[in-house]
Design a protein around this motif. Sequence first.
Motif, PDB file in Angstrom:
ATOM      1  N   MET A 167       0.828  -1.198   0.000  1.00 39.82           N
ATOM      2  CA  MET A 167       0.000   0.000   0.000  1.00 39.82           C
ATOM      3  C   MET A 167       0.872   1.263   0.000  1.00 39.82           C
ATOM      4  O   MET A 167       0.572   2.241  -0.671  1.00 39.82           O
ATOM      5  N   GLN A 168       1.938   1.220   0.786  1.00 39.93           N
ATOM      6  CA  GLN A 168       2.831   2.372   0.858  1.00 39.93           C
ATOM      7  C   GLN A 168       3.458   2.647  -0.510  1.00 39.93           C
ATOM      8  O   GLN A 168       3.538   3.795  -0.958  1.00 39.93           O
ATOM      9  N   THR A 169       3.895   1.571  -1.181  1.00 38.51           N
ATOM     10  CA  THR A 169       4.485   1.714  -2.509  1.00 38.51           C
ATOM     11  C   THR A 169       3.438   2.174  -3.525  1.00 38.51           C
ATOM     12  O   THR A 169       3.706   3.036  -4.375  1.00 38.51           O
ATOM     13  N   ALA A 170       2.236   1.595  -3.415  1.00 37.56           N
ATOM     14  CA  ALA A 170       1.158   1.976  -4.333  1.00 37.56           C
ATOM     15  C   ALA A 170       0.790   3.443  -4.181  1.00 37.56           C
ATOM     16  O   ALA A 170       0.448   4.112  -5.162  1.00 37.56           O
ATOM     17  N   GLN A 171       0.854   3.965  -2.954  1.00 31.95           N
ATOM     18  CA  GLN A 171       0.559   5.389  -2.734  1.00 31.95           C
ATOM     19  C   GLN A 171       1.508   6.273  -3.516  1.00 31.95           C
ATOM     20  O   GLN A 171       1.090   7.250  -4.155  1.00 31.95           O
ATOM     21  N   ILE A 211       9.993  -5.172  -1.844  1.00 32.64           N
ATOM     22  CA  ILE A 211       8.943  -4.525  -2.649  1.00 32.64           C
ATOM     23  C   ILE A 211       9.515  -3.330  -3.404  1.00 32.64           C
ATOM     24  O   ILE A 211       9.210  -3.127  -4.593  1.00 32.64           O
ATOM     25  N   LYS A 212      10.336  -2.529  -2.762  1.00 31.70           N
ATOM     26  CA  LYS A 212      10.928  -1.369  -3.434  1.00 31.70           C
ATOM     27  C   LYS A 212      11.825  -1.823  -4.582  1.00 31.70           C
ATOM     28  O   LYS A 212      11.834  -1.210  -5.665  1.00 31.70           O
ATOM     29  N   PHE A 213      12.596  -2.910  -4.338  1.00 35.98           N
ATOM     30  CA  PHE A 213      13.483  -3.399  -5.388  1.00 35.98           C
ATOM     31  C   PHE A 213      12.671  -3.916  -6.582  1.00 35.98           C
ATOM     32  O   PHE A 213      12.997  -3.650  -7.749  1.00 35.98           O
ATOM     33  N   ILE A 214      11.582  -4.635  -6.286  1.00 35.02           N
ATOM     34  CA  ILE A 214      10.717  -5.130  -7.368  1.00 35.02           C
ATOM     35  C   ILE A 214      10.122  -3.958  -8.141  1.00 35.02           C
ATOM     36  O   ILE A 214      10.029  -3.987  -9.382  1.00 35.02           O
ATOM     37  N   ALA A 215       9.716  -2.902  -7.411  1.00 33.26           N
ATOM     38  CA  ALA A 215       9.150  -1.718  -8.070  1.00 33.26           C
ATOM     39  C   ALA A 215      10.162  -1.102  -9.023  1.00 33.26           C
ATOM     40  O   ALA A 215       9.805  -0.650 -10.129  1.00 33.26           O
ATOM     41  N   VAL A 216      11.451  -1.087  -8.629  1.00 33.89           N
ATOM     42  CA  VAL A 216      12.489  -0.513  -9.490  1.00 33.89           C
ATOM     43  C   VAL A 216      12.649  -1.339 -10.757  1.00 33.89           C
ATOM     44  O   VAL A 216      12.685  -0.794 -11.866  1.00 33.89           O
ATOM     45  N   TRP A 274       3.214   5.463  -6.195  1.00 26.18           N
ATOM     46  CA  TRP A 274       2.929   5.325  -7.625  1.00 26.18           C
ATOM     47  C   TRP A 274       1.664   6.094  -8.003  1.00 26.18           C
ATOM     48  O   TRP A 274       1.600   6.750  -9.048  1.00 26.18           O
ATOM     49  N   TYR A 275       0.675   6.055  -7.111  1.00 28.70           N
ATOM     50  CA  TYR A 275      -0.622   6.667  -7.415  1.00 28.70           C
ATOM     51  C   TYR A 275      -0.491   8.188  -7.524  1.00 28.70           C
ATOM     52  O   TYR A 275      -1.163   8.815  -8.368  1.00 28.70           O
ATOM     53  N   LEU A 276       0.339   8.796  -6.674  1.00 25.89           N
ATOM     54  CA  LEU A 276       0.539  10.243  -6.788  1.00 25.89           C
ATOM     55  C   LEU A 276       1.143  10.600  -8.147  1.00 25.89           C
ATOM     56  O   LEU A 276       0.761  11.599  -8.769  1.00 25.89           O
ATOM     57  N   GLY A 277       2.100   9.778  -8.605  1.00 25.60           N
ATOM     58  CA  GLY A 277       2.665   9.992  -9.937  1.00 25.60           C
ATOM     59  C   GLY A 277       1.621   9.809 -11.027  1.00 25.60           C
ATOM     60  O   GLY A 277       1.583  10.551 -12.015  1.00 25.60           O
ATOM     61  N   TYR A 278       0.779   8.802 -10.852  1.00 27.17           N
ATOM     62  CA  TYR A 278      -0.297   8.547 -11.818  1.00 27.17           C
ATOM     63  C   TYR A 278      -1.240   9.743 -11.893  1.00 27.17           C
ATOM     64  O   TYR A 278      -1.672  10.158 -12.953  1.00 27.17           O
TER      65      TYR A 278
END
Length: 1597
Positions: free
Chosen positions: A1039-1043, A1155-1160, A1045-1049
Amino acid sequence: MWIFGSNTPVSGPQIVLGANPPSFATFVSSESIQHSTWLHELAFPVYAALLSVVILLVQLVVSALKKRNETEEEEATISTSTEQPTLGARFQKHLDGMGGREIFTFRLARLLSAAALVCLSVYTILAQQYTQDVPHATHLQFALLGVCDYLLALSLLSVTVNPAFGRVVVRHLALVSFALWAVFAYRDLWPLATFTLQPLDSAEGWLIWTKIGILTFVAVVVPLFVPRQYIPLDPKDPAATVNPEQTASIISATTYAFLDPYVLLGYRVPHLSLDQLPALADYDYTKNIVKKSFLHVDPFMTRSKSHLFFGIIRVFWFEFIILAFMLVLRVLATLIVPIGIYRLLNYLASGGNDIVRPWVWIAWMGFGPLLGSIAIQWYIFTSTRLMVQVQAMITQLVFEHSLRIRVKAETSGTPSASAASSVATTPDNASIAEHSDGADSTATDDETQTAMSEGTSATKASKSKKSQAPSEASTAVADQPKDSQTKGGHLVGKLNNLVTTDLNNMVDGRDILFIFIYGPFQVAMCMLFLSRILGWSAFVGLIVIVVMFPIPGYLSKLIQNAQVEKMKKTDARVQTVTETMNVIRMIKLFGWEPKTNDQLAEKREEELVFQKRFKFLELLNANVNFVIPVLTSIVTYMTFTLIMKKQLTAALVFSSMAVFELLQENMHMIFGMLPMMIQAKVSLDRTNEFLHKTELLDRYTAKDDAELEPLLPPADVDPTTVGIREAAFTWSGDNDGTLTPGRNQRNFALRITEEVIFKRGCINLIVGPTGSGKTSMLMALLGEMHYIPNGPDSYFQLPRIGGVAYAAQESWVQNETIRDNILFGTPYDEDRYNKVIDQCGLKRDLELFDAGDKTEVGEKGLTLSGGQKARITLARAVYSPAEILLLDDVLAALDVHTAKWIVEKCFKGDLIHGRTVLLVTHNVYIARPIADYVVSLGTDGRISSQGTLSKALSNDKALAKEIAKEEKVADKADHTVDDTVVEPAAPPKSDGKLIVAEEISEGHVGWPALKLYFASLSGDSPIIFWSLFLGAMLMTRLMQTAQAWYLGYWAQQYEIHDPSEVNPVFYLSIYSSMTGFEILFYVVGFVVFVYGCLRASRTLHRELIQSVLGTTLRWLDKTPTSRIITRCTQDIQALDGPVSEYLGWLIDMTVSMIIKFIAVIVIAPMFTVPGVLISVLGAWCGQLYIKAQLSVKREMSNARAPVLGHFGAAVAGLTSIRAYGAEESFKIESYKRIDKYTRASRSFYNLNRWVCIRIESLAGLFAAALATYLVYGGRVNASNTGFSLTMAVGFSNMILWWVRILNEFEVSGNSLERIQQYLVIEQEPKATKEGVPPAYWPASGELVIENLSAKYSEDGPKVLHDISFTVKSGERVGIVGRTGSGKSSLTLALLRCIITEGKVVYDGLPTDSLNLDALRENITIIPQAPELLSGTLRQNLDPFGQHDDAVLNDALRAAGLFSLQAEDDEGRITLDSQISSGGGNLSVGQRQILALARAIVRQSKLLILDEATSAIDYETDTVIQASLRQQLGKDVTLLTVAHRLQTIMDADKIMVLDAGRIVEFDKPSELLKINNGRLKALVDESGEKEHLYAMANGTAS
């Protein structure tokens, strides 16, 4: 500002940092300075050179005026030499003075480079290859040539002049060359980083780039990489081994590369020892710290009332300036990443329309964090060095001040031990050092945390006492019943607190600049950044922060209160556990294990209730600290989009997100540090109060000779006289005295109304009743008491010229070998030493120790009995060459036999002959043959008589009566059956070391220990627990990572759609919902984990207690009690705190990093390999670090213990140290021990810096590499680039913390291993249903033994051999035999405490078929030295509350206690009387009576009595024997292990043992008829033959 400017190119020949509006944009453009050559940038190096010349000349003049220069001394030295040194020798000396070949090589290279620079400058002028469009260009070139010539001259001087002037020259050379390099970098390097500018000196072609290369080497490379010259702090005392920290180059120092050899060595060897660590730097030696600081902090030297805090500031002002500067630099560096993200994303969003090339921002993002890391690591490096120095300074300051303070006689609220000692002397074989500090020598970090947390409550409690008067506040501390162990034992505790708990609190609160500089400055800079990019909406967010600011403060207060309550419960459990483990043998002998286990489980449960409350408050606090920045960002974005009607962009979103995270970290930091700051302030105040308000000895309070004069004797007094005339002495300088120990507590003053002169060369006795001032007489002579002259002729004098030796009543010993304790710094003389050993009765004792006199006595003399300590203290005084010996009741702790030996052999021996001895004693009867002169004191503190002993007895009837009693005790002692062998408390190894083999974990925490903890966490449902916990943590971080990403979206929608079509309310609602779900998942995961931790804490505590309570006596015998207590207290506390916390953080961070590494790699798949490579490098650095750090941490813990041990021992023996005049040697020893600790601790903290700088560098490299790929190699939009960079930066920053947290978990995890080791120890048989006896059992005390054999271990020899006998119910059987005959072994065998064979039938049931607790609950043993619990008498008689007071009082009456005390006796013992630990405030006889009363309460049918030694006074012994004969039931069988024949000669039967076999067993009258019988021989040898025969035949009166 340029960093936030638009992307519009600005024209002009030179634009700084390429931005618009041109606030700095047109700084120093060519057009703006054409009118003046003087302001041209090429003129700046010329000004720098001219300024350098002026300063250099001034320095030369000042140096010449101050001193004649070092060269003159060198010439003087050379001129006195007979031989002229060779050229090679002189060159080598010059090299050494310069700092060695490496420094010379760098200087020589710089000289050659400067020469090359001059040549190139000349060629440039001659060839006219320079820019001609500048006015007076040729003049400028000639000026620059002059600067190069000046550099050449300075370079030449740096390798030729003397070292002192050479160092000055090098500094000028570095500054001028850097000024020249900076100008060329600005003119020719900066334009390369822009799209629009060109280098200004490009007309020079290859020349300019060659010049810049050489200048870079001279001005940048050499200053950064040249080693620093070692300059001793004191030229007369240079270090034998130089610390590499002092010679490291700037680049080596900032990257801590000087530690590389030690880290690699630590990785290669199993353990890095203290000698393998870097040597101490000059400025870290305690002697140098003392020299530097005491002028400002020692009140004895400053003679001012200035607070200690201001003294510390004055001493370390320069360090504080560096710290403040580094924090400012760190704040600026933290904003580099947000700025870099903002500029990069702006570049991508504008399609590459920018002035500054993107690689600049990429490098900015790479080197910016590195710069910030260097700043914060240098801050921590400086602050930890400062911290270690302050620790050394305060430890030594408190120590040295302690040597000046008055040790007051303090009181306890309980019957004092000194009062008890007047009833009976302490037996030689009863150790009064029954407890140790309870800490292992290899203390780990969790133990330190435990000690700190336990000390917190004491610190807070002190705040409530501030209303006390200064003198009272400086000495009054918690009651300590065992106040005879150390005179002023409370003071010892307080001083130890100052250098442990309070010093730790001060250390924890050292980061005060974070609160006053870092926090406010970072908030200001963050708000400035946000206001520049988000406008006034940022201030709306600031208002949210301000409004919600009180909430964390209120929660912090609740958490603090919960912590206080939790610590109270923890203290209660620790107290109970400590008491339990100290008397664990008694618990096992009484069969109390199940009830004790339940009692401890109940205490544990009470503690865990508050632990749960504390954890949930922490959860609430964490959520609030998380919500406030998130809410701030939501409100800010809402204002920006809805009210200001602005559009969000990727650059705005991700740069502002980074800043909001900085604000969040800032809040966490401030609220985390505030409680530590408060504690540090309280501890600093306590230390300051001790320094300024503690009462000093008279000789230290005198400010000048006029005040000192009254302390000096009049001129008419013979300087060899030992005496006092017309004076009073009190324990306090306020003249009203303080309470002294005794049954009738009262204000005490020693009053000498006439004159007392002790006879020189003779033995002088000082006698009198308890509390009459005998010890005070010695203290007065030693100057320990406050002196109040009564007239002009008053004086007190103790000549020090021939030396003074002192033996304290409390038998003070150091934690050294027996020999070192006796020598006490005096040279070893074998003949004299052997005489002392013999005359002090120590010969036989030394034979008991494998290492003889090389045996270490342990902390507070742990391995010695009270009598052994007393004789070693006496031996120290006798061995010393001192002419005058002051001996304070040295016979009190000895049994009668030993006391007689001392009198006959020592006091009448040749070593005492001719020396002046002042002997305080209660044992007047034994000491009467040696009394040449007797001074008798009355109860009012006045002299009642002086002269002969007969005169003293005629004047003091009470004294005469006491001597009569002692005569009976002495006579009774002549009839003992055996000599009780004194066993050391912990048998040492053959080398005398006290280090008992313990499993020391090296490296990582083992899987069995982790598996044990994980199983305890999950309980019976591991799948459900781990699924819920890991699932919740995973969803939280997703959820923290999605937040992010969502602001960028959301920002991307403004690019894709028309801004009017984007609904901010919709996106804000989604964003807020995601925040809510994140909090929900976090709460679920946290709650599950907390309940798991509580379950693990409860389970492991229960299993540990069960395991220890269920173990064998054999295991307990070979395991120090202190180690068991450590497992049950500190290691269990580590489970509650560090272990669970670090595990939770480790799992959370691991999930987050994955999770951060996967996001990268989702955004940039090509970056998988570099990401893995960075992670592997980080992990490898972490492994190198952890391996070395574990060794260093162990060495650090080991080095701290001797510092505290020496400090505690010295404080406990202040009077002895001052009496011997040994203050200086103790200071030097303190220096040595503190230096060892400083060496380990500096290495420990520097290793942390080593790993931090490397991993943070890797983090910056990772982020910069990803940015390079995204900008130049990928086709990724701005939003995804921002998201990916944010994740990369977060991932990179976590690598360091992950390694650090893993290391902390490894260290705290050692507690798991230690607990797990104690769960697999040998166990006694467990209880079964079949082993429960019938309810009626036992109905009688009948005992049938058949073929009983016993041994202590499976492979050990038998100690009992086929013993068979029968005892009828109600019979009284005496058991006698020489030492080692098996008496104690028989009692242990009956209780199945050792391994047995054969058959024991108790009231018809075989004991081997019964549960052990059932068997032992129905047999009561009264040991020779009964163990008592700390608490009330009621708790001792009935620990589990099973009986009412009437039953208990009846038992006390039956045991004979009430017949020994009157109803109106102020110190009478009642059920509510407090008993100190081990019964230390009671006499041995009183303890025996209480043990007998406990046996009567238990109503056992079988009673085993191990009779006490002859040290019990006559009256008490008579009462005990009468109670045994009259008060026990007719069906109670009594087995008495006898040490005196008269107590068992009227028994029904007597058993004589020899070598584990029964040699005689019958009625005493029958045994006496056997010719050559063992019992008959013993009776015939005694001095009471007729009386014993009469007892045996029943005809005694």
